[in-house]
Design an enzyme around this catalytic site. Sequence first.
Site, PDB file in Angstrom:
ATOM      1  CG  ASP A   1      -1.817   1.196   1.331  1.00 34.19           C
ATOM      2  OD1 ASP A   1      -1.597   2.156   0.571  1.00 34.19           O
ATOM      3  OD2 ASP A   1      -2.740   1.183   2.162  1.00 34.19           O
TER       4      ASP A   1
ATOM      5  N   GLY B   1      18.298  -5.627  -0.137  1.00 34.98           N
ATOM      6  CA  GLY B   1      18.458  -6.950  -0.751  1.00 34.98           C
ATOM      7  C   GLY B   1      17.194  -7.776  -0.854  1.00 34.98           C
TER       8      GLY B   1
ATOM      9  CE1 TYR C   1      -3.404  -2.053  12.151  1.00 32.89           C
ATOM     10  CE2 TYR C   1      -3.717   0.314  12.082  1.00 32.89           C
ATOM     11  CZ  TYR C   1      -4.035  -0.949  11.632  1.00 32.89           C
ATOM     12  OH  TYR C   1      -4.972  -1.111  10.643  1.00 32.89           O
TER      13      TYR C   1
ATOM     14  CE  LYS D   1      -6.475  -4.351   7.532  1.00 33.04           C
ATOM     15  NZ  LYS D   1      -6.353  -2.944   7.190  1.00 33.04           N
TER      16      LYS D   1
ATOM     17  CG  ASP E   1     -12.082   2.169   6.181  1.00 34.53           C
ATOM     18  OD1 ASP E   1     -12.766   2.997   5.546  1.00 34.53           O
ATOM     19  OD2 ASP E   1     -11.182   2.501   6.967  1.00 34.53           O
TER      20      ASP E   1
HETATM   21  C1  F6R Z   1      -6.434   0.654   6.271  1.00 36.00           C
HETATM   22  C2  F6R Z   1      -7.599   0.286   7.076  1.00 36.00           C
HETATM   23  C3  F6R Z   1      -8.505   1.342   7.548  1.00 36.00           C
HETATM   24  C4  F6R Z   1      -7.856   2.303   8.537  1.00 36.00           C
HETATM   25  C5  F6R Z   1      -8.873   3.357   8.994  1.00 36.00           C
HETATM   26  C6  F6R Z   1      -8.232   4.417   9.882  1.00 36.00           C
HETATM   27  O1  F6R Z   1      -6.020  -0.374   5.456  1.00 36.00           O
HETATM   28  O2  F6R Z   1      -7.828  -0.843   7.326  1.00 36.00           O
HETATM   29  O3  F6R Z   1      -9.657   0.744   8.108  1.00 36.00           O
HETATM   30  O4  F6R Z   1      -7.328   1.621   9.627  1.00 36.00           O
HETATM   31  O5  F6R Z   1      -9.425   4.015   7.885  1.00 36.00           O
HETATM   32  O6  F6R Z   1      -7.175   4.958   9.182  1.00 36.00           O
HETATM   33  P1  F6R Z   1      -6.307   6.181   9.702  1.00 36.00           P
HETATM   34  O7  F6R Z   1      -5.815   5.814  11.069  1.00 36.00           O
HETATM   35  O8  F6R Z   1      -5.228   6.287   8.675  1.00 36.00           O
HETATM   36  O9  F6R Z   1      -7.221   7.366   9.728  1.00 36.00           O
HETATM   37 MG    MG Z   2      -4.852  -2.503   2.098  1.00 37.00          MG
HETATM   38 MG    MG Z   3      -4.172   2.791   2.336  1.00 41.03          MG
END
Ligand code: F6R
Ligand code: MG
Ligand code: MG
Length: 373
Positions: free
Chosen positions: A12, A104, A229, A232, A287
């Site tokens: 990502d 590497g 964290y 992901k 999400d």
């Molecule tokens: C990213 C994900 C999302 C984020 C969430 C909060 O892959 O799983 O659910 O964890 O949108 O994101 P932040 O902390 O960047 O605002």
């Molecule tokens: Mg992702």
């Molecule tokens: Mg992202």
Amino acid sequence: MVMTTVSLIKADVGSIPGHVTVAKPLLTIAEKKMAEAQKAGIINSSYVFNAGDDLELLMTHSKGENSPEIHKLAWDTFMACAEKAKKLKLYGAGQDLLSDAFSGNVKGMGPGVAEMEFKERGSDPVIVYAADKTEPAAFNYLLYKIFADPGNTSGLVIDPRMTCGFSFDVLDGKENKSVVLRSPEELYSLLALIGATETYMIKKVTRSDDGEIAAASSTTKLNYIAGKYVGKDDPVCLVRAQSGLPSVGEITSPFLHPYLVAGWMRGSHWGPFMPVGLKNSKCTLFDGPPRIIGLGVQVSDGVLAADDDGKPMVVDLFDDPAFDLARREAMEMASFMRMHGVFQPARLGPGAMEYTTLPQCLASLEGRFKEEK
Ligand code: F6R
Ligand code: MG
Ligand code: MG
């Protein structure tokens, strides 16, 4: 012996809007980098796509697994895309690139990697799985169904080339050690491990009698690398099909019904694993829900079999009404899970939460706890 390597490397590197999907200009940069590398003879062929907010590089070459040249190519490509994402102020630009300098091998630096090297058979179909808003162990159930459950894979019973069963290389992600277990002989021990998805994940599957590679998946755990964290570990997986290996249909049938995987919203919730075509490769609702893309290719004399214009022929397997039922069931499961809000079992258990941002939220309460008399 001429060997072919298939490498699927993902990261990502920035998304739009928020963590929904990969922006077109990033895909274009990745395609350009891949075309240059092919011209320079580093890779033989490639296909660039996205699983939600993850950018995926599918490459064929002859340099073997863990090739520094191939990993550097992937790293440089991700860096170039992250650069563009930063310019466009896209969200989470460079999120999965945890180091400033390549050393590497991209493993341990953020990107996820699934690779397999093999001697091509007469014809070599390969299924490419890529997921978003979940974790590598999401493939445990999938790979168990494909390679160890005769209820899913009739070939385990009916094809004499498969009755020997398959061996699973299982990683203990917390202790960083692995063990190989054979199915059906050690099936219950195998399930004892891979059913515990918080700890164990399947790295590789081989056919037991001759060691033929059948599947490889990524096992990167970003939080174990960064110690906190940072996003992901949306995983990828390669599965070879047919002629003494599970058929394409046996590889996709576990998605007749969705199952729950960890990683939805803030990497903190269980959600249904929804199979979707590339046109729906975007995580929109809470999400998510966690999505999986399934692509079918043929590996042919070192390249992805291509059409007359030289474009790889990629079949978008889940862009099909056969998976409408799973999608409907997934949305019913999603609705059911969301009714629980932030309560378990919709929220992940305490072990998984240790690796999220929750402990920081709870830190302020620490001094306010009084011992119970
Ligand atoms: C990213 C994900 C999302 C984020 C969430 C909060 O892959 O799983 O659910 O964890 O949108 O994101 P932040 O902390 O960047 O605002
Ligand atoms: Mg992702
Ligand atoms: Mg992202």
